[in-house]
Scaffold this motif. Sequence first.
Motif, mmCIF file in Angstrom:
data_model
loop_
_atom_site.group_PDB
_atom_site.id
_atom_site.type_symbol
_atom_site.label_atom_id
_atom_site.label_comp_id
_atom_site.label_asym_id
_atom_site.label_seq_id
_atom_site.Cartn_x
_atom_site.Cartn_y
_atom_site.Cartn_z
ATOM 1 N N LEU A 164 0.807 -1.211 0.000
ATOM 2 C CA LEU A 164 0.000 0.000 0.000
ATOM 3 C C LEU A 164 0.847 1.271 0.000
ATOM 4 N N SER A 165 2.137 1.149 0.318
ATOM 5 C CA SER A 165 2.993 2.336 0.331
ATOM 6 C C SER A 165 3.370 2.788 -1.078
ATOM 7 N N GLY A 166 3.172 1.924 -2.071
ATOM 8 C CA GLY A 166 3.407 2.313 -3.460
ATOM 9 C C GLY A 166 4.858 2.538 -3.847
ATOM 10 N N VAL A 167 5.806 2.008 -3.084
ATOM 11 C CA VAL A 167 7.221 2.223 -3.396
ATOM 12 C C VAL A 167 7.587 1.617 -4.745
ATOM 13 N N THR A 168 6.999 0.471 -5.081
ATOM 14 C CA THR A 168 7.325 -0.161 -6.360
ATOM 15 C C THR A 168 6.895 0.727 -7.535
ATOM 16 N N TYR A 169 5.760 1.396 -7.395
ATOM 17 C CA TYR A 169 5.297 2.289 -8.469
ATOM 18 C C TYR A 169 6.223 3.501 -8.599
ATOM 19 N N GLN A 217 15.546 6.811 -1.123
ATOM 20 C CA GLN A 217 14.377 6.106 -0.586
ATOM 21 C C GLN A 217 14.753 5.325 0.662
ATOM 22 N N ARG A 218 13.946 5.490 1.701
ATOM 23 C CA ARG A 218 14.110 4.724 2.937
ATOM 24 C C ARG A 218 12.881 3.852 3.143
ATOM 25 N N CYS A 219 13.099 2.567 3.400
ATOM 26 C CA CYS A 219 12.006 1.637 3.662
ATOM 27 C C CYS A 219 12.076 1.156 5.101
ATOM 28 N N LEU A 220 10.957 1.260 5.806
ATOM 29 C CA LEU A 220 10.882 0.844 7.201
ATOM 30 C C LEU A 220 10.306 -0.563 7.282
ATOM 31 N N VAL A 275 11.023 -4.486 -4.355
ATOM 32 C CA VAL A 275 11.766 -3.229 -4.259
ATOM 33 C C VAL A 275 13.260 -3.466 -4.480
ATOM 34 N N ARG A 276 13.812 -4.474 -3.822
ATOM 35 C CA ARG A 276 15.236 -4.765 -3.974
ATOM 36 C C ARG A 276 15.574 -5.117 -5.420
ATOM 37 N N SER A 277 14.697 -5.878 -6.061
ATOM 38 C CA SER A 277 14.926 -6.264 -7.457
ATOM 39 C C SER A 277 14.919 -5.031 -8.364
ATOM 40 N N LEU A 278 13.967 -4.119 -8.130
ATOM 41 C CA LEU A 278 13.903 -2.898 -8.944
ATOM 42 C C LEU A 278 15.112 -2.002 -8.709
ATOM 43 N N VAL A 279 15.522 -1.863 -7.450
ATOM 44 C CA VAL A 279 16.690 -1.038 -7.127
ATOM 45 C C VAL A 279 17.927 -1.588 -7.836
#
Length: 203
Positions: free
Chosen positions: A17-22, A45-48, A64-68
Amino acid sequence: KHSGRTIISGIAVAERLSGVTYKLLAFERLLADYPIWQSKVVLLQRCLISGARRVDEADTLSEVRSLVQRIRQRFGPEVIDYEEQVGSVYPIDRRLAIWTSSHVMMHTHVREGLNLCPLEYVYARKEPADPGVVIASEFSAVSSILNGALRVNPYDIQMCVTSIDCALSMSFNERDARRGRDIDFVSSCPSGLWTRNVLRDLN
């Protein structure tokens, strides 16, 4: 650390729901479609990692890690500053360090209540600081509060790319005008007053 680059920042809990991937997909498209920005911007970008929803968290972090990694391999390690932290709250001194150094704050939650980070960002960039730009998801509560923010649909990657380019290219006068729409409200409406107003409305 990122001298010479314009910083686009964001802090979010590691969940879908945080939408970081988008946000990452939009940033990747920006670098591909607008090569001029490849040597001029960095996404901080910081992810908690709160541990509240472990399956969702694991899936999100994997994506997220894969996209980064993919973005770094394609455009270089300098374009992304990504870190993870255990806990549900990022320390305020480190938040303020990020807000005061970033030119754009991108908030792409696909569902959310009231998150105060975009309001913190506006306040941290008050005069005499250089005005920043907030890009806010239309699905977040802050999009109806911050009149100076650029509103986006996180699912619409091209819309997000256009808004990032707009924020990066925006003149000082427009950034200052957008800050002017929000700073009085943010400065005069602390959380205690907001809570009392909600209770009043409920009554």
